[in-house]
Design an enzyme around this catalytic site. Sequence first.
Site, PDB file in Angstrom:
ATOM      1  N   HIS A  19       0.870  -1.182   0.000  1.00  0.00           N
ATOM      2  CA  HIS A  19       0.000   0.000   0.000  1.00  0.00           C
ATOM      3  C   HIS A  19       0.909   1.235   0.000  1.00  0.00           C
ATOM      4  CE1 HIS A  19      -2.787   2.954   1.832  1.00  0.00           C
ATOM      5  NE2 HIS A  19      -3.761   2.150   1.454  1.00  0.00           N
TER       6      HIS A  19
ATOM      7  N   ASP B  32       3.138  -4.390   8.101  1.00  0.00           N
ATOM      8  CA  ASP B  32       1.921  -3.592   7.931  1.00  0.00           C
ATOM      9  C   ASP B  32       0.740  -4.553   8.048  1.00  0.00           C
ATOM     10  OD1 ASP B  32      -0.353  -2.443   6.900  1.00  0.00           O
ATOM     11  OD2 ASP B  32       0.579  -1.653   5.094  1.00  0.00           O
TER      12      ASP B  32
ATOM     13  N   GLN C 188      -4.464  -5.151   6.804  1.00  0.00           N
ATOM     14  CA  GLN C 188      -5.451  -6.072   6.221  1.00  0.00           C
ATOM     15  C   GLN C 188      -5.445  -7.441   6.882  1.00  0.00           C
ATOM     16  OE1 GLN C 188      -7.799  -5.277   4.164  1.00  0.00           O
ATOM     17  NE2 GLN C 188      -7.073  -3.234   3.672  1.00  0.00           N
TER      18      GLN C 188
ATOM     19  N   LYS D 254     -10.373  -0.870  10.568  1.00  0.00           N
ATOM     20  CA  LYS D 254     -10.460  -2.092   9.746  1.00  0.00           C
ATOM     21  C   LYS D 254     -10.757  -3.314  10.619  1.00  0.00           C
ATOM     22  CE  LYS D 254      -7.357  -0.199   6.304  1.00  0.00           C
ATOM     23  NZ  LYS D 254      -8.045   0.211   5.083  1.00  0.00           N
TER      24      LYS D 254
ATOM     25  N   CYS E 292      -4.788   2.323  -3.682  1.00  0.00           N
ATOM     26  CA  CYS E 292      -3.569   2.897  -3.073  1.00  0.00           C
ATOM     27  C   CYS E 292      -2.393   1.928  -3.178  1.00  0.00           C
ATOM     28  CB  CYS E 292      -3.788   3.289  -1.610  1.00  0.00           C
ATOM     29  SG  CYS E 292      -4.984   4.599  -1.418  1.00  0.00           S
TER      30      CYS E 292
HETATM   31  N1  PMP Z   1      -1.725  -0.698   4.548  1.00  0.00           N
HETATM   32  C1  PMP Z   1      -2.652  -1.453   3.965  1.00  0.00           C
HETATM   33  C2  PMP Z   1      -2.276  -2.819   3.466  1.00  0.00           C
HETATM   34  C3  PMP Z   1      -3.949  -0.982   3.835  1.00  0.00           C
HETATM   35  O1  PMP Z   1      -4.877  -1.722   3.237  1.00  0.00           O
HETATM   36  C4  PMP Z   1      -4.275   0.308   4.328  1.00  0.00           C
HETATM   37  C5  PMP Z   1      -5.665   0.892   4.191  1.00  0.00           C
HETATM   38  N2  PMP Z   1      -6.285   0.658   2.979  1.00  0.00           N
HETATM   39  C6  PMP Z   1      -3.265   1.048   4.928  1.00  0.00           C
HETATM   40  C7  PMP Z   1      -2.001   0.515   5.030  1.00  0.00           C
HETATM   41  C8  PMP Z   1      -3.517   2.418   5.489  1.00  0.00           C
HETATM   42  O2  PMP Z   1      -4.401   2.355   6.543  1.00  0.00           O
HETATM   43  P1  PMP Z   1      -4.999   3.700   7.198  1.00  0.00           P
HETATM   44  O3  PMP Z   1      -5.526   4.517   6.058  1.00  0.00           O
HETATM   45  O4  PMP Z   1      -6.062   3.212   8.102  1.00  0.00           O
HETATM   46  O5  PMP Z   1      -3.864   4.374   7.896  1.00  0.00           O
END
Ligand code: PMP
Length: 417
Positions: free
Chosen positions: A131, A208, A211, A234, A372
């Site tokens: 991401h 990270d 997910q 999430k 993203c």
């Molecule tokens: N890493 C991953 C794999 C994600 O899916 C996401 C959110 N889509 C993020 C980071 C960022 O999370 P947040 O916007 O809640 O900070």
Amino acid sequence: MNAPVFSFTDNLDMGRVADFPILSRPVRDKRLAYLDNGATTQKPQSVIEAESKFYLQSNANIHRGVHWLSQHATDLYEEGREQVRLLLNAANSKEVVFTRGTTEAINLVAYSWGRSCLKAGDEIIVSGLEHHSNIVPWQLVCEQTGAVLKVVPVNEDGTLDLSVYKQLLGPRVRMVAIAHVSNALGTINPVVEMTRLAHAAGALVLVDGAQAIAHQVVDVQEIGCDFYAFSGHKLYGPTGIGALYGRYDLLQSMPPWQGGGDMIRTVSFEHTTYAEVPQKFEAGTPNIAGAIGLAAAIRYVRDIGLDNIAAHEHALLVYGTEALQTIPGLRIIGTAPRKAGILSFVIDGIHPHDLGTILDMEGVAIRAGHHCAMPVMTRFGIPGTARASLALYNSREDIEALVSAIGVAQKLFGVER
Ligand code: PMP
């Protein structure tokens, strides 16, 4: 593994739907099939109540007050930290830093550890399926320090090329920053093995977990990672709250990254000393209600059992994969053998955004675009995908709504089934 307490094949999961008030509202006069859980999950009544109860009965600022309400609010906030510790099986609640979410947690490490420890020529490894929030903070710190970003390539099925990873793990590598689960493809990365290899090469590891956190048991001691980041929203919790797990000795050795109230021990114009971890990294008034809501969310998933949630979502993923594979012109992007409940796909003749719009008219909420994760889209030579992502309250009915709405879109676009 405990026996599943509910399964999409019987109707027991309908009880779970009832826990989430929003799921009973129609959207565009249709039954809502909410399949955008990778973006954010819906909130159970218990989380909504925990937050509003805090404002109704317990609101005060924390850590600084001598009065009863302040001490009470502090206890509730710190109980949230203990819930995060339990969720991650961290050894010590001092290893849990509250942040706004995954993005802020990764930025904290990149800024605090990265700016103080990296030198020109040092290397950071990320993967090709990250991401943007696990790419851009490292790029920024590379610009500032002269460190270099290296990328583990993605195989055709969405797994990582571990042979290249092993080659990349040279003596200059200081950090491996890797997703536990890919938000764009659903791949579950072998983080235990990748961490072991990174440590053998003398590098630290940040996982990270955005997910992964709501979809499987996460044990930071078993993974052995140095840092683990996740977002509350999430995990059926509120937005604006998340956490960074960091190994105690590492957090102790890292400088603060934001200055302000609560993160200090003493301040004078000549010299300022800092608070112990985790307060050293929590400058200013935090999201107190968010931490309390997050604690309620953690209790909620732990009561059901993350093993049970994983089993339910896996059964639904298998069902959904088989159903989508019967649709002519549809190609699933991300077919790794170990996948979380994410169905990313493209359809001949229909742009993902058009598909998302038509599905919405049918009450089916999915996400369309690059999620993203632009580099992984480039890797597959596509601008984006349509993505259905599962949660514990989804059922076979939601998958059937998705398949039938895709049929509507194909008819509209003159793509015959
Ligand atoms: N890493 C991953 C794999 C994600 O899916 C996401 C959110 N889509 C993020 C980071 C960022 O999370 P947040 O916007 O809640 O900070």
